[in-house]
Design an enzyme around this catalytic site. Structure first.
Site, PDB file in Angstrom:
ATOM      1  N   GLY A 156      36.918 -22.955 -35.128  1.00 32.63           N
ATOM      2  CA  GLY A 156      36.396 -22.240 -36.296  1.00 32.63           C
ATOM      3  C   GLY A 156      37.150 -22.539 -37.581  1.00 32.63           C
ATOM      4  CE  LYS A 178      33.371 -19.509 -30.732  1.00 30.39           C
ATOM      5  NZ  LYS A 178      34.550 -19.914 -31.481  1.00 30.39           N
ATOM      6  CD  GLU A 187      36.653 -17.130 -30.529  1.00 32.73           C
ATOM      7  OE1 GLU A 187      35.606 -16.702 -30.009  1.00 32.73           O
ATOM      8  OE2 GLU A 187      36.673 -18.087 -31.348  1.00 32.73           O
ATOM      9  CG  HIS A 189      36.639 -18.789 -25.812  1.00 32.35           C
ATOM     10  ND1 HIS A 189      37.245 -18.425 -26.996  1.00 32.35           N
ATOM     11  CD2 HIS A 189      35.806 -19.815 -26.102  1.00 32.35           C
ATOM     12  CE1 HIS A 189      36.777 -19.210 -27.964  1.00 32.35           C
ATOM     13  NE2 HIS A 189      35.908 -20.070 -27.449  1.00 32.35           N
ATOM     14  CD  GLU A 233      36.725 -24.069 -26.794  1.00 30.35           C
ATOM     15  OE1 GLU A 233      35.673 -24.469 -27.274  1.00 30.35           O
ATOM     16  OE2 GLU A 233      37.023 -22.868 -26.708  1.00 30.35           O
ATOM     17  CG  ASN A 279      30.954 -19.585 -27.119  1.00 29.79           C
ATOM     18  OD1 ASN A 279      30.273 -18.558 -27.108  1.00 29.79           O
ATOM     19  ND2 ASN A 279      32.281 -19.578 -27.166  1.00 29.79           N
ATOM     20  CB  SER A 291      36.085 -27.832 -36.031  1.00 30.29           C
ATOM     21  OG  SER A 291      36.650 -26.590 -36.417  1.00 30.29           O
TER      22      SER A 291
HETATM   23  P1  13P Z   1      33.859 -23.820 -33.232  1.00 30.68           P
HETATM   24  O1  13P Z   1      32.959 -24.957 -32.800  1.00 30.68           O
HETATM   25  O2  13P Z   1      33.183 -22.816 -34.104  1.00 30.68           O
HETATM   26  O3  13P Z   1      35.161 -24.325 -33.768  1.00 30.68           O
HETATM   27  O4  13P Z   1      34.204 -22.999 -31.889  1.00 30.68           O
HETATM   28  C1  13P Z   1      34.643 -23.682 -30.773  1.00 30.68           C
HETATM   29  C2  13P Z   1      34.652 -22.750 -29.637  1.00 30.68           C
HETATM   30  O5  13P Z   1      35.452 -21.840 -29.569  1.00 30.68           O
HETATM   31  C3  13P Z   1      33.637 -22.935 -28.587  1.00 30.68           C
HETATM   32  O6  13P Z   1      33.894 -22.136 -27.475  1.00 30.68           O
END
Ligand code: 13P
Length: 258
Positions: free
Chosen positions: A177, A14, A101, A99, A171, A12, A217
């Site tokens: 992150g 983002k 976010e 997600h 997640e 992803n 992560s």
């Molecule tokens: P990170 O791998 O940057 O922690 O993000 C995970 C994520 O949100 C994947 O959708």
């Protein structure tokens, strides 16, 4: 006996990478993953790069394409939104739904998530349903209740056949992150709980076949241990998917040991 499930690794991006950056990325990533056939690989770039990635990958895609979001509406006066049909037109196969976010920063509720999931299923897009608890919820010992309620809100009442099309991504919000990965034991415990709960919603046969990805992560150094847990069927990778070589290493870490 453990049921063999093909590993699944998705990147992803983002809100990173422009459409002119995807060609060099793909050149390197395809080279590095050329010999890997044991893993389903999905790239999830921003909307503005989907067309370019799709064009470069061509029809017989070994690497599949996913979108980061989608409207729950089919078409019409929804300025700024992207429909399932628009994604299908670009040969997108998967779409992230729920997600954290989107839930946290863009106000998506369980109801929005469900509507998007149903739209995806009705449009022959395979949803990757993201669920996970916050740090406060984990510290309060509530993580299983949260997972159960997010799963129920998204999936209850769907047929077993529909649920079998859904990929789940666990997640934990606190691991996204932050560099704070869930330990393999913590992740395995959550995944096994999710599988049990899928069994209640759709029957054990669907639950045993379901792919449940871990996200938060994931890096080339922790990927193998996480994905070797019994109920962890792959990874949803954010930051570490932006480097084509590092991401290829994560894909390679999903290849089962011979
Ligand atoms: P990170 O791998 O940057 O922690 O993000 C995970 C994520 O949100 C994947 O959708």
């Amino acid at each position: 006996m453990a049921i063999p499930r093909k590993k699944f690794v998705a990147g992803n991006f983002k809100m990173n990478t422009t459409s002119s950056e995807v060609a060099p990325y793909l050149e390197s990533f395809r080279l590095e993953t050329e010999k890997i056939n044991e893993v389903d690989i999905v790239l999830i770039p921003p909307f503005t790069s989907l067309s370019k990635v799709s064009e470069i990958l061509g029809g017989a895609q070994k690497i599949r394409l996913g979108a980061q979001n989608m409207s729950s509406e089919a078409k019409g006066a929804y300025t700024g939104e992207i429909s399932a049909a628009m994604l299908r037109d670009l040969f997108v196969r998967y779409v992230l739904v729920g997600h954290s976010e989107r839930r946290r920063l863009f106000g998506e509720t369980d109801e929005t998530v469900r509507r998007k999931l149903v739209t995806a299923l009705n449009s022959e897009l395979r949803p990757i349903l993201c669920i996970g608890e916050t740090l406060e919820e984990r510290q309060a010992g509530q993580e299983k209740n949260i997972l159960e309620s997010q799963l129920r809100a998204a999936l209850e009442g769907l047929s077993a056949e529909e649920i079998s099309e859904v990929v789940i991504a666990y997640e934990p919000v606190w691991a996204i992150g932050t560099g704070l990965t869930a330990t393999p034991e913590q992740a395995q415990e959550a995944h096994s709980f999710i599988r049990d709960h899928l069994g209640k919603l759709a029957g054990t046969s669907v639950a045993n076949k379901a792919r449940i990805l871990y996200g938060g992560s994931v890096t080339p150094s922790n990927a193998r241990e996480l994905m070797s847990q019994e109920d962890i069927d792959g990874a949803l990778v954010g930051g570490a998917s932006l480097d084509p070589r590092g991401f290829a290493e994560i894909v390679a870490a999903a290849v089962p040991a011979k």
